[in-house]
Design an enzyme around this catalytic site. Structure first.
Site, PDB file in Angstrom:
ATOM      1  CG  ASP A  55      79.088  24.076  31.194  1.00 56.77           C
ATOM      2  OD1 ASP A  55      78.956  25.229  30.739  1.00 56.77           O
ATOM      3  OD2 ASP A  55      79.329  23.088  30.481  1.00 56.77           O
ATOM      4  N   GLY A  63      67.396  10.599  24.623  1.00 61.22           N
ATOM      5  CA  GLY A  63      67.402  12.039  24.815  1.00 61.22           C
ATOM      6  C   GLY A  63      67.268  12.782  23.503  1.00 61.22           C
ATOM      7  N   GLY A  64      66.328  13.713  23.441  1.00 64.90           N
ATOM      8  CA  GLY A  64      66.090  14.479  22.230  1.00 64.90           C
ATOM      9  C   GLY A  64      66.425  15.946  22.388  1.00 64.90           C
ATOM     10  CG  HIS A 103      68.973  39.349  -4.874  1.00 69.56           C
ATOM     11  ND1 HIS A 103      67.984  38.557  -4.335  1.00 69.56           N
ATOM     12  CD2 HIS A 103      69.118  38.968  -6.169  1.00 69.56           C
ATOM     13  CE1 HIS A 103      67.530  37.739  -5.270  1.00 69.56           C
ATOM     14  NE2 HIS A 103      68.206  37.967  -6.397  1.00 69.56           N
ATOM     15  CB  ILE A 122      73.946  16.186  23.288  1.00 71.94           C
ATOM     16  CG1 ILE A 122      74.744  17.340  23.904  1.00 71.94           C
ATOM     17  CG2 ILE A 122      74.851  14.969  23.073  1.00 71.94           C
ATOM     18  CD1 ILE A 122      75.294  17.050  25.281  1.00 71.94           C
ATOM     19  N   GLY A 123      71.514  15.029  21.664  1.00 72.95           N
ATOM     20  CA  GLY A 123      70.867  13.873  21.048  1.00 72.95           C
ATOM     21  C   GLY A 123      70.539  14.079  19.584  1.00 72.95           C
ATOM     22  CB  VAL A 124      68.673  16.685  17.689  1.00 73.07           C
ATOM     23  CG1 VAL A 124      67.365  16.426  18.416  1.00 73.07           C
ATOM     24  CG2 VAL A 124      69.304  17.990  18.158  1.00 73.07           C
TER      25      VAL A 124
END
Length: 458
Positions: free
Chosen positions: A304, A171-172, A443, A175-177
């Site tokens: 959810d 899974g990408g 800045h 959660i996977g990444v």
């Protein structure tokens, strides 16, 4: 037959929405019951946002430790012999740093299994369903032969006492990444297998592709348009994962652990919602209207369990919406609604991936008759990013060309979540993009880049 205990309000599930709602109702004089299967506070504080982000912070420290010499900082004195991989991970320390409840039996009536195994029947004038979702482990040929501790989901992976040798992530998505990058930084070999054509499939392709480049630069193997088909025994206690892509079959050798991060399912299968007249959709999410009312009078749903987007802050906003309906006050002029709310979120990769509002394709689909403009700028154009050597990524904005209002913003970059929040506030205020373009921002800050982004509007 059991005696029924009556309450003014019953909350099923103690999450980010359910817990404050139970407290608000109790403080307002409702005789309130809060039913929770596992732990007070729900997913976020126990095995979601809070623990994962503390572990990700540990991963970032490991990453920066390896980069120390590039900043002129050495862990073993000034010797140039210090190598990037001389970082020791105490996984026990990292882990320590984060470390079937009810079903309807009738109209607004529930059977509750207590902690000691006994059962009670309760009823309420108002019932709120907040049972959430859980990770799903898909059926995979040969998986039953793998030692159970090596099969992980987003909860169990945080209980590991050691860094995996080779973690295969199925899974990408978000959660996977997050976990893939985290465990690469902790020293694991990581392979991500994703069936879609890009990481983070909901996001703009340009930024998703930039994240892919970052992952591959960090030596994370990513297989897109790829599906796992089975597992088999490997060498020295490891296992092999068979995969299929558009080119055919292949094998990922010597996996030590496999993380399933390819989806979640709603906790409704044991709720017996139909008995109470509560409708669910084809994916078993509870159906509500914009005021969070279900199809059954007096029964609401939040969080959810209603379906995507599944973010903690969305659940908490559901609480606010429902509180306005159940506990009206002079400060709330009218009943709140979830209709057209502005959704923002952050994936805690490094750099962060943040988004608010509409993506470009969503804006073009929603407003086909308007002029849609986009602006994109790499983080290499940001002075603060250059100063901190955090130049990976880019930002992108979507603008209504007819009104100048900002429709959406994404940032893959250092402090991307904070940059996104600045734009979100401008969107809440319905400001013209030129207000940010002309603002006198301090800045050197990351936010100062919002002066320059709009010059690339096309």
């Amino acid at each position: 037959m059991s005696t029924t205990t009556k309450y003014g309000a019953i909350i099923i599930g103690s999450g980010q929405g359910g817990t404050p709602l139970a407290r608000a109702l109790a403080e307002a004089g409702y005789n309130t019951a809060l039913i929770e299967r596992e732990h007070i506070g729900g997913c976020c504080v126990n095995d979601g946002c809070t623990p994962t982000k503390t572990m990700i912070a540990s991963g970032r420290v490991a990453h920066l430790s390896r980069l120390g010499p590039e900043y002129g900082v050495h862990m073993a004195g000034p010797s140039k012999s210090v190598r990037r991989n001389e970082v020791t991970i105490d996984m026990t320390k990292v882990r320590q740093r984060k470390r079937d409840i009810a079903s309807f039996v009738g109209e607004r009536t529930l059977n509750v299994v207590m902690g000691d195994g006994s059962q009670r029947v309760v009823s309420g004038e108002t019932i709120v369903i907040n049972t959430g979702c859980r990770p799903v482990v898909p059926p995979l040929k040969g998986l039953e032969k793998v030692d159970r501790p090596r099969i992980l989901d987003s909860t169990s992976i945080m209980e590991l006492g050691e860094v995996p040798e080779h973690l295969v992530v199925v899974g990408g998505g978000y959660i996977g990444v997050e976990f893939g990058q985290l465990f690469r930084r902790l020293g694991a070999r990581v392979t991500i297998v994703h069936r879609g054509g890009q990481l983070l499939p909901r996001e703009d392709k340009e930024l998703a592709d930039a994240l892919l480049d970052i992952f591959r630069e960090d030596h994370i193997a990513v297989h897109l348009e790829t599906t796992p088909t089975g597992v088999s025994s490997g060498a020295k206690g490891s296992f092999d994962v068979s995969i299929r892509d558009k080119y055919g079959e292949a094998v990922l050798k010597d996996a030590s652990h496999i993380l399933f991060a390819a989806g979640r399912v709603p906790n409704t299968e044991r709720l017996n919602a139909a008995v109470a007249g509560v409708k669910t959709d084809a994916k078993r999410y509870v159906v509500t209207n914009e005021f969070l009312e279900t199809s059954a009078p007096g029964i609401y749903a939040i969080g959810d369990i209603r379906g995507p987007p599944a973010f903690t802050h969305i659940s908490y906003d559901d609480f606010r919406v429902l509180r306005s309906a159940l506990l009206p006050s002079p400060q709330t002029a009218s009943k709140l609604s979830v209709k057209d709310r502005l959704v923002a979120y952050v994936a805690y990769t490094d750099p962060q991936f943040a988004h608010v509002g509409l993506h470009e394709h969503e804006a073009r689909e929603k407003f086909p008759d308007r002029t849609i403009l986009t602006a994109q700028m790499p983080m290499t154009y940001v002075a603060r990013a250059l100063e901190t050597a955090e130049t990976r990524g880019a930002m992108k904005a979507v603008v209504d060309g007819d009104t100048g209002h900002i429709l959406g913003f994404s940032c893959l970059g250092a402090e991307g979540g904070e940059l996104m929040s600045v734009v979100q506030v401008a969107m809440i205020g319905n400001l013209h993009y030129q207000k940010l373009q002309d603002a006198v921002l301090a800045h050197p800050t990351f936010a100062e880049s919002l002066n320059n982004l709009w010059g690339s509007l096309r």
